[in-house]
Design a protein around this motif. Structure first.
Motif, PDB file in Angstrom:
ATOM      1  N   ASN A 169      33.062  18.799  50.202  1.00  0.00           N
ATOM      2  CA  ASN A 169      33.615  18.824  51.342  1.00  0.00           C
ATOM      3  C   ASN A 169      32.551  20.093  52.404  1.00  0.00           C
ATOM      4  OD1 ASN A 169      37.113  19.641  52.617  1.00  0.00           O
ATOM      5  ND2 ASN A 169      34.700  19.236  53.875  1.00  0.00           N
ATOM      6  N   HIS A 171      29.397  20.422  51.818  1.00  0.00           N
ATOM      7  CA  HIS A 171      28.445  20.420  51.753  1.00  0.00           C
ATOM      8  C   HIS A 171      28.413  18.748  53.036  1.00  0.00           C
ATOM      9  CE1 HIS A 171      24.695  17.907  49.009  1.00  0.00           C
ATOM     10  NE2 HIS A 171      24.603  17.177  49.825  1.00  0.00           N
ATOM     11  N   GLY A 172      29.847  17.597  52.846  1.00  0.00           N
ATOM     12  CA  GLY A 172      29.637  16.996  53.980  1.00  0.00           C
ATOM     13  C   GLY A 172      29.455  18.503  55.268  1.00  0.00           C
ATOM     14  N   VAL A 173      30.406  18.978  55.240  1.00  0.00           N
ATOM     15  CA  VAL A 173      30.239  20.341  56.525  1.00  0.00           C
ATOM     16  C   VAL A 173      28.607  20.419  56.928  1.00  0.00           C
ATOM     17  CG1 VAL A 173      30.777  22.507  57.801  1.00  0.00           C
ATOM     18  CG2 VAL A 173      32.857  21.242  56.034  1.00  0.00           C
ATOM     19  N   GLN A 175      25.907  19.212  56.212  1.00  0.00           N
ATOM     20  CA  GLN A 175      25.151  18.109  56.682  1.00  0.00           C
ATOM     21  C   GLN A 175      25.733  17.746  58.133  1.00  0.00           C
ATOM     22  OE1 GLN A 175      22.564  16.992  55.239  1.00  0.00           O
ATOM     23  NE2 GLN A 175      22.618  16.448  53.259  1.00  0.00           N
ATOM     24  N   LEU A 176      26.300  17.191  58.256  1.00  0.00           N
ATOM     25  CA  LEU A 176      26.809  16.650  59.666  1.00  0.00           C
ATOM     26  C   LEU A 176      26.895  18.415  61.026  1.00  0.00           C
ATOM     27  CD1 LEU A 176      31.101  15.245  58.418  1.00  0.00           C
ATOM     28  CD2 LEU A 176      28.638  14.014  59.058  1.00  0.00           C
ATOM     29  N   TRP A 177      27.345  19.137  60.182  1.00  0.00           N
ATOM     30  CA  TRP A 177      26.577  20.334  61.361  1.00  0.00           C
ATOM     31  C   TRP A 177      25.117  19.766  61.679  1.00  0.00           C
ATOM     32  CZ3 TRP A 177      29.967  23.348  64.227  1.00  0.00           C
ATOM     33  CH2 TRP A 177      29.223  24.051  65.110  1.00  0.00           C
ATOM     34  N   TRP A 179      23.153  17.630  61.288  1.00  0.00           N
ATOM     35  CA  TRP A 179      22.796  16.281  62.218  1.00  0.00           C
ATOM     36  C   TRP A 179      23.283  16.372  63.783  1.00  0.00           C
ATOM     37  CZ3 TRP A 179      25.209  12.701  57.715  1.00  0.00           C
ATOM     38  CH2 TRP A 179      24.138  13.107  56.310  1.00  0.00           C
ATOM     39  N   SER A 181      26.979  15.909  64.440  1.00  0.00           N
ATOM     40  CA  SER A 181      27.978  15.398  64.157  1.00  0.00           C
ATOM     41  C   SER A 181      29.675  16.073  64.387  1.00  0.00           C
ATOM     42  CB  SER A 181      27.732  14.348  62.959  1.00  0.00           C
ATOM     43  OG  SER A 181      27.127  13.296  62.679  1.00  0.00           O
ATOM     44  N   LEU A 182      29.035  17.174  63.913  1.00  0.00           N
ATOM     45  CA  LEU A 182      30.391  17.718  64.314  1.00  0.00           C
ATOM     46  C   LEU A 182      30.498  18.572  65.204  1.00  0.00           C
ATOM     47  CD1 LEU A 182      31.013  20.431  61.000  1.00  0.00           C
ATOM     48  CD2 LEU A 182      32.888  18.037  61.966  1.00  0.00           C
ATOM     49  N   GLN A 183      29.192  18.948  66.120  1.00  0.00           N
ATOM     50  CA  GLN A 183      29.184  19.540  67.485  1.00  0.00           C
ATOM     51  C   GLN A 183      30.106  18.522  68.192  1.00  0.00           C
ATOM     52  OE1 GLN A 183      26.876  20.183  65.054  1.00  0.00           O
ATOM     53  NE2 GLN A 183      24.692  21.081  65.395  1.00  0.00           N
ATOM     54  N   ALA A 185      31.774  16.359  67.850  1.00  0.00           N
ATOM     55  CA  ALA A 185      33.663  15.940  67.329  1.00  0.00           C
ATOM     56  C   ALA A 185      34.179  17.735  67.920  1.00  0.00           C
ATOM     57  CB  ALA A 185      33.583  16.010  65.656  1.00  0.00           C
TER      58      ALA A 185
END
Length: 217
Positions: A169, A171-173, A175-177, A179, A181-183, A185
């Motif tokens: 989880n 690691h995903g946070v 990586q998505l930040w 990239w 993507s989280l910003q 979302a």
């Protein structure tokens, strides 16, 4: 004249210096040799394969991350607070040291069963970090069970499973930040770079709550 050991370490140090700003694509044997001031064939005297040199460089990243973990939890008492500090360090490391992180978790290095440098496969360098997370998760579960003495707590997965899910989880946070993507979302600013301290704290707290339960549960 460099001794064999010191030149070997210099090649590793040059690799660390190159990967930090440029990423793993910069770690060709010729480029490392050029920056170290040696002939392009010199690395082969100390590292039989390019894979072996990359693994040695990546192990420096794991050593750095392990040291950052240690410093972050040194003055932290409870296992939950230690996990939160370590999680914050992990996500911050991914965002601050993307080139090294990419190398550390490169599938070809971690998955290889044929290549090893100094008798140690790179995947084995991940174990001390994971074992520390497992130990902290286990301590958190002991404290949680003690807090539920008045009634049975819901059964939890083994600490290794919870630790693996927690790690994935985080690691995903990260990586998505990285990239963006989280910003998108979360409608968060800034669109690039590392999250602000309060954003990172909220994301880390949400991850811990999801896998360990809320603090006051």
């Amino acid at each position: 004249m460099d001794s064999e050991g010191s030149l070997r370490e210099r090649l590793i140090d040059v690799g660390v210096d190159l990967v930090t700003p440029e990423g793993s694509a910069s770690l060709g044997l010729r480029e490392i040799a050029r920056c170290a001031g040696v002939s392009h064939g010199a690395p082969r005297r100390y590292f039989p394969t390019h894979h072996a040199l990359l693994s040695a460089i990546a192990r420096c990243g794991f050593e750095d991350l392990r040291a950052r973990f240690g410093a972050a939890i040194a003055n932290t008492a409870s296992p939950r607070a230690q996990l939160q500090a370590a999680a914050r360090v992990y996500v911050g490391y991914v965002l601050d040291c993307r080139g090294m992180f990419e190398l550390m978790f490169r599938h070809g290095l971690l998955d290889s069963r044929k290549h090893a440098s100094d008798g140690l496969r790179l995947r084995e360098s991940t174990l001390p970090l994971f074992e520390r997370i497992v130990a902290l998760v286990a301590r958190c579960e002991v404290e949680r069970d003690a807090a539920h003495r008045s009634g049975p707590a819901e059964p939890a997965p083994p600490p290794t499973v919870t630790a693996a899910a927690l790690w994935a989880n985080l690691h995903g946070v990260a990586q998505l930040w990285a990239w963006g993507s989280l910003q998108l979302a979360l409608d968060a600013e800034p669109p690039g770079g590392a999250p602000r301290g309060d954003q990172l704290d909220r994301l880390v707290a949400a991850v811990l709550d999801a896998h360990l339960g809320p603090v006051n549960s």
